[in-house]
Write a protein that holds these residues in place. Structure first.
Motif, PDB file in Angstrom:
ATOM      1  N   GLY A  47     -26.477 -23.193  55.725  1.00 15.32           N
ATOM      2  CA  GLY A  47     -26.768 -23.774  57.026  1.00 15.32           C
ATOM      3  C   GLY A  47     -27.501 -22.787  57.912  1.00 15.32           C
ATOM      4  O   GLY A  47     -27.477 -21.578  57.679  1.00 15.32           O
ATOM      5  N   LEU A  49     -28.041 -21.786  62.083  1.00 10.96           N
ATOM      6  CA  LEU A  49     -27.762 -21.941  63.505  1.00 10.96           C
ATOM      7  C   LEU A  49     -28.924 -21.317  64.259  1.00 10.96           C
ATOM      8  O   LEU A  49     -29.172 -20.116  64.144  1.00 10.96           O
ATOM      9  N   GLN A  79     -31.668 -31.501  56.880  1.00 13.02           N
ATOM     10  CA  GLN A  79     -31.755 -31.343  58.329  1.00 13.02           C
ATOM     11  C   GLN A  79     -30.374 -31.276  58.981  1.00 13.02           C
ATOM     12  O   GLN A  79     -30.197 -30.646  60.031  1.00 13.02           O
ATOM     13  N   ASP A  80     -29.382 -31.916  58.355  1.00 14.29           N
ATOM     14  CA  ASP A  80     -28.030 -31.905  58.918  1.00 14.29           C
ATOM     15  C   ASP A  80     -27.406 -30.511  58.922  1.00 14.29           C
ATOM     16  O   ASP A  80     -26.418 -30.270  59.633  1.00 14.29           O
ATOM     17  N   ARG A  83     -28.654 -26.608  62.957  1.00 12.36           N
ATOM     18  CA  ARG A  83     -28.121 -27.013  64.259  1.00 12.36           C
ATOM     19  C   ARG A  83     -28.653 -26.100  65.363  1.00 12.36           C
ATOM     20  O   ARG A  83     -28.703 -24.883  65.196  1.00 12.36           O
ATOM     21  N   GLU A  84     -29.028 -26.711  66.472  1.00  9.89           N
ATOM     22  CA  GLU A  84     -29.505 -25.970  67.637  1.00  9.89           C
ATOM     23  C   GLU A  84     -28.351 -25.716  68.602  1.00  9.89           C
ATOM     24  O   GLU A  84     -27.578 -26.624  68.912  1.00  9.89           O
ATOM     25  N   SER A  93     -20.743 -24.680  72.319  1.00  7.69           N
ATOM     26  CA  SER A  93     -21.463 -25.380  71.252  1.00  7.69           C
ATOM     27  C   SER A  93     -21.082 -24.848  69.877  1.00  7.69           C
ATOM     28  O   SER A  93     -20.939 -25.620  68.915  1.00  7.69           O
ATOM     29  N   ILE A  97     -19.825 -27.054  66.730  1.00  2.00           N
ATOM     30  CA  ILE A  97     -20.717 -27.234  65.590  1.00  2.00           C
ATOM     31  C   ILE A  97     -20.255 -26.496  64.343  1.00  2.00           C
ATOM     32  O   ILE A  97     -20.288 -27.043  63.229  1.00  2.00           O
ATOM     33  N   GLU A 100     -17.760 -28.173  62.004  1.00  2.00           N
ATOM     34  CA  GLU A 100     -18.379 -29.255  61.237  1.00  2.00           C
ATOM     35  C   GLU A 100     -19.109 -28.713  60.015  1.00  2.00           C
ATOM     36  O   GLU A 100     -19.071 -29.328  58.928  1.00  2.00           O
ATOM     37  N   LEU A 101     -19.766 -27.579  60.183  1.00  2.00           N
ATOM     38  CA  LEU A 101     -20.551 -27.014  59.086  1.00  2.00           C
ATOM     39  C   LEU A 101     -19.675 -26.370  58.014  1.00  2.00           C
ATOM     40  O   LEU A 101     -19.986 -26.453  56.827  1.00  2.00           O
TER      41      LEU A 101
END
Length: 207
Positions: A47, A49, A79-80, A83-84, A93, A97, A100-101
């Protein structure tokens, strides 16, 4: 609007399509090296960030390097998994986030973090979730800082040549001021980065 006759050198970013002189680290190649390091350590679901606003070239180039490294190693881009994180709400944030990852249905086995502020918050969050770095999730950050040596575990990071960036930019600017259109120095400079390998990425090496 800056007149053409006004000497200017950008540092740590550039304006695509413009002829403005700049000196920056090679965010693209540095990111490729970071992702390939994770892939070499056996990771397949990495992933990213990144920071918002994400239009800055230093950030877009890191994402471009992330995508290129995955493509090079035949790993599908998802794309999932990108994360921004808003710059004005990093902690809140991250705490939304990152779980979830690292625990969700698309659980990652590694995280590439766009800068050191995000990396510090990510490290805290993962540890508060009761997960271990690097055993449960491996982490690499862009932009090395001194405290990464002493964190638990020490963080693998892409080191930027900050001092050289500043010195080179000054040299280019002085050349522009003295020689104008006859300036001799290269005025679009990408400086190489260095991957500092520590334990957060699953390596036993220490730096």
């Amino acid at each position: 609007c800056i007149r053409d006759s006004f000497p200017l050198v950008l540092i740590d970013r550039f304006v695509p399509g413009k002829e403005t002189p700049f000196v920056t680290s090679d965010n693209y190649e540095g990111s490729i090296e970071a992702i390939e390091h994770l892939i070499e350590n056996g990771l397949k679901r990495i992933g990213q960030l990144t920071i918002s606003p994400s239009h800055l070239t230093s950030i877009t180039e890191r994402t471009r390097g992330y995508k290129s490294a995955l493509e090079k190693h035949n790993i599908a881009f998802d794309q999932d998994l990108v994360r921004e994180i808003p710059y004005d709400d990093i902690r809140g944030s991250i705490w939304k986030i990152v779980p979830e990852l690292v625990q969700g249905p698309k659980k990652v086995d590694g995280l590439f973090v766009a800068n050191n502020n995000l990396a510090v918050a990510t490290l805290e969050c993962v540890q508060e979730l009761g997960l271990r770095i690097p055993e449960d999730v491996k982490v690499v950050s862009f932009d090395d800082i001194e405290m990464f040596k002493f964190s638990h575990p020490p963080i693998t990071a892409v080191s930027q040549p900050v001092m050289k960036m500043g010195a080179t930019a000054v040299d280019v600017l002085i050349d522009k001021m003295v020689n104008g259109k006859d300036a001799k120095k290269e005025d679009k400079v990408f400086l190489p980065t260095t991957l500092v390998v520590r334990q957060s990425s699953g390596s036993t090496e220490k730096a």
